[in-house]
Design a protein around this motif. Structure first.
Motif, PDB file in Angstrom:
ATOM      1  N   LEU A 205       0.829  -1.215   0.000  1.00 22.30           N
ATOM      2  CA  LEU A 205       0.000   0.000   0.000  1.00 22.30           C
ATOM      3  C   LEU A 205       0.862   1.264   0.000  1.00 22.30           C
ATOM      4  CD1 LEU A 205      -2.837   1.272   0.123  1.00 22.30           C
ATOM      5  CD2 LEU A 205      -2.721   1.054   2.611  1.00 22.30           C
ATOM      6  N   ASP A 206       2.016   1.220   0.655  1.00 22.57           N
ATOM      7  CA  ASP A 206       2.922   2.374   0.696  1.00 22.57           C
ATOM      8  C   ASP A 206       3.392   2.798  -0.691  1.00 22.57           C
ATOM      9  OD1 ASP A 206       2.826   2.764   3.429  1.00 22.57           O
ATOM     10  OD2 ASP A 206       4.644   1.594   3.842  1.00 22.57           O
ATOM     11  N   ARG A 207       3.374   1.875  -1.651  1.00 16.72           N
ATOM     12  CA  ARG A 207       3.801   2.208  -3.017  1.00 16.72           C
ATOM     13  C   ARG A 207       2.758   3.040  -3.763  1.00 16.72           C
ATOM     14  NH1 ARG A 207       5.131  -3.717  -5.088  1.00 16.72           N
ATOM     15  NH2 ARG A 207       7.361  -3.511  -5.392  1.00 16.72           N
ATOM     16  N   PHE A 208       1.579   3.184  -3.150  1.00 16.40           N
ATOM     17  CA  PHE A 208       0.477   3.914  -3.784  1.00 16.40           C
ATOM     18  C   PHE A 208      -0.016   5.013  -2.838  1.00 16.40           C
ATOM     19  CE2 PHE A 208       0.746  -0.282  -5.583  1.00 16.40           C
ATOM     20  CZ  PHE A 208       0.656  -0.043  -6.949  1.00 16.40           C
ATOM     21  N   PRO A 209       0.752   6.096  -2.704  1.00 15.49           N
ATOM     22  CA  PRO A 209       0.421   7.139  -1.718  1.00 15.49           C
ATOM     23  C   PRO A 209      -0.939   7.803  -1.945  1.00 15.49           C
ATOM     24  CG  PRO A 209       2.288   7.807  -3.091  1.00 15.49           C
ATOM     25  CD  PRO A 209       1.975   6.391  -3.429  1.00 15.49           C
ATOM     26  N   ALA A 210      -1.377   7.898  -3.190  1.00 11.16           N
ATOM     27  CA  ALA A 210      -2.688   8.514  -3.460  1.00 11.16           C
ATOM     28  C   ALA A 210      -3.815   7.680  -2.860  1.00 11.16           C
ATOM     29  CB  ALA A 210      -2.894   8.695  -4.961  1.00 11.16           C
ATOM     30  N   ILE A 211      -3.686   6.366  -2.948  1.00  9.51           N
ATOM     31  CA  ILE A 211      -4.690   5.481  -2.352  1.00  9.51           C
ATOM     32  C   ILE A 211      -4.552   5.493  -0.838  1.00  9.51           C
ATOM     33  CG2 ILE A 211      -5.479   3.091  -2.143  1.00  9.51           C
ATOM     34  CD1 ILE A 211      -4.515   2.682  -5.053  1.00  9.51           C
ATOM     35  N   LYS A 212      -3.318   5.372  -0.364  1.00 11.91           N
ATOM     36  CA  LYS A 212      -3.066   5.322   1.083  1.00 11.91           C
ATOM     37  C   LYS A 212      -3.651   6.541   1.796  1.00 11.91           C
ATOM     38  CE  LYS A 212       0.537   4.823   4.518  1.00 11.91           C
ATOM     39  NZ  LYS A 212       1.953   4.723   4.787  1.00 11.91           N
ATOM     40  N   ALA A 213      -3.563   7.691   1.165  1.00 13.78           N
ATOM     41  CA  ALA A 213      -4.066   8.929   1.773  1.00 13.78           C
ATOM     42  C   ALA A 213      -5.579   8.890   1.984  1.00 13.78           C
ATOM     43  CB  ALA A 213      -3.698  10.130   0.904  1.00 13.78           C
ATOM     44  N   GLU A 214      -6.280   8.057   1.216  1.00 15.79           N
ATOM     45  CA  GLU A 214      -7.741   7.977   1.311  1.00 15.79           C
ATOM     46  C   GLU A 214      -8.239   6.772   2.109  1.00 15.79           C
ATOM     47  OE1 GLU A 214      -9.700  10.427   0.259  1.00 15.79           O
ATOM     48  OE2 GLU A 214      -7.854  11.466  -0.329  1.00 15.79           O
ATOM     49  N   VAL A 215      -7.321   5.960   2.647  1.00 13.41           N
ATOM     50  CA  VAL A 215      -7.692   4.752   3.378  1.00 13.41           C
ATOM     51  C   VAL A 215      -7.901   5.073   4.852  1.00 13.41           C
ATOM     52  CG1 VAL A 215      -6.909   2.456   4.126  1.00 13.41           C
ATOM     53  CG2 VAL A 215      -6.534   3.203   1.772  1.00 13.41           C
TER      54      VAL A 215
ATOM     55  N   ASN B 136      -9.919  -5.934   2.537  1.00 18.12           N
ATOM     56  CA  ASN B 136     -10.850  -4.907   2.078  1.00 18.12           C
ATOM     57  C   ASN B 136     -10.327  -3.575   2.580  1.00 18.12           C
ATOM     58  OD1 ASN B 136     -12.610  -6.779   1.012  1.00 18.12           O
ATOM     59  ND2 ASN B 136     -14.129  -6.599   2.635  1.00 18.12           N
ATOM     60  N   LEU B 137     -10.429  -2.555   1.759  1.00 19.83           N
ATOM     61  CA  LEU B 137     -10.058  -1.207   2.189  1.00 19.83           C
ATOM     62  C   LEU B 137     -11.316  -0.443   2.559  1.00 19.83           C
ATOM     63  CD1 LEU B 137      -7.441  -0.123  -0.515  1.00 19.83           C
ATOM     64  CD2 LEU B 137      -7.013  -1.037   1.771  1.00 19.83           C
ATOM     65  N   ARG B 138     -11.314   0.184   3.700  1.00 18.33           N
ATOM     66  CA  ARG B 138     -12.391   1.111   4.087  1.00 18.33           C
ATOM     67  C   ARG B 138     -11.841   2.499   3.810  1.00 18.33           C
ATOM     68  NH1 ARG B 138     -17.108   1.212   7.375  1.00 18.33           N
ATOM     69  NH2 ARG B 138     -17.448  -0.677   6.179  1.00 18.33           N
ATOM     70  N   MET B 139     -12.465   3.185   2.863  1.00 18.81           N
ATOM     71  CA  MET B 139     -11.991   4.500   2.449  1.00 18.81           C
ATOM     72  C   MET B 139     -12.577   5.589   3.351  1.00 18.81           C
ATOM     73  SD  MET B 139     -10.193   3.182   0.110  1.00 18.81           S
ATOM     74  CE  MET B 139      -9.496   4.486  -0.857  1.00 18.81           C
ATOM     75  N   THR B 140     -11.938   6.739   3.358  1.00 22.05           N
ATOM     76  CA  THR B 140     -12.401   7.836   4.216  1.00 22.05           C
ATOM     77  C   THR B 140     -13.785   8.341   3.801  1.00 22.05           C
ATOM     78  OG1 THR B 140     -11.177   9.427   2.854  1.00 22.05           O
ATOM     79  CG2 THR B 140     -10.086   8.617   4.851  1.00 22.05           C
ATOM     80  N   ASN B 141     -14.169   8.105   2.544  1.00 25.23           N
ATOM     81  CA  ASN B 141     -15.494   8.531   2.079  1.00 25.23           C
ATOM     82  C   ASN B 141     -16.584   7.505   2.393  1.00 25.23           C
ATOM     83  OD1 ASN B 141     -15.083   6.501   0.216  1.00 25.23           O
ATOM     84  ND2 ASN B 141     -14.984   7.867  -1.568  1.00 25.23           N
TER      85      ASN B 141
END
Length: 186
Positions: free
Chosen positions: A138-148, A160-165
């Motif tokens: 996940l660290d390789r994808f900072p744009a996604i990580k910022a929203e997790v 499963n990822l729970r997003m901030t939205n």
């Protein structure tokens, strides 16, 4: 009980003979306080250097989950050095409704009642041990990580990822990098 009484009596004799621990240097600690480390090692103001077993003190220190390793050195007549290597807080693990700070290797460091610092949240059975490998991808994808908001380990086989939205993203068991690349495009 008898062994403890004999050790205490021996400590008292050695203490009055000049083998008290007058200087205890403690290094390598950030999270734990000096007093906590000395207490964990079994060192009191009445402990004598003569009867202090450095190996036993080291083993006692390693029972503290924050301490990954320790070295205890004795210097006669009255000085000891304790050097500890602390584990770092890596993630926040939620299971059965309880939160705990865990190290990179999945060791539970301490239970907490609220989400501390900016530790990533992982949820589910086995998530503490599996988090390192997953979060390194996940660290390789900072744009996604910022929203997790958090990651849920499902059946100890996929995430499963729970997003901030509030959206949930169900990831496959394999090919996480491909899945993250596709998610980045979306």
């Amino acid at each position: 009980v008898v062994k403890e009484a004999l050790t205490e009596a021996g400590d008292t004799v050695a203490y009055f003979a000049g083998f008290e621990i007058a200087d205890a240097e403690v290094r390598g600690h950030n999270r734990l306080r000096r007093e906590q480390i000395l207490e964990a090692a079994g060192i009191t103001p009445r402990t004598s250097l003569v009867l202090l077993n450095a190996d036993v003190a080291r083993d006692k220190l390693k029972t503290n989950p924050w301490i990954a390793d320790a070295v205890v050195r004795k210097f006669y007549p009255n000085r000891i050095e304790i050097e500890v290597t602390e584990r770092d807080a890596f993630a926040l693990w939620q299971r059965n409704g309880k939160l705990a700070i865990v190290a990179r290797d999945g060791t539970v460091l301490e239970e907490v009642t609220e989400r501390p610092e900016k530790l990533p949240l992982v949820v589910g059975n086995g998530a503490a041990k599996a988090a390192h490998d997953f979060l390194s991808v996940l660290d390789r994808f900072p744009a996604i990580k910022a929203e997790v908001y958090g990651a849920v380990y499902v059946a100890e086989r996929r995430w499963n990822l729970r997003m901030t939205n509030g959206m949930d993203v169900r990831l496959p068991e394999t090919n996480l990098i491909v899945a993250f690349e596709a998610l980045t495009k979306l």
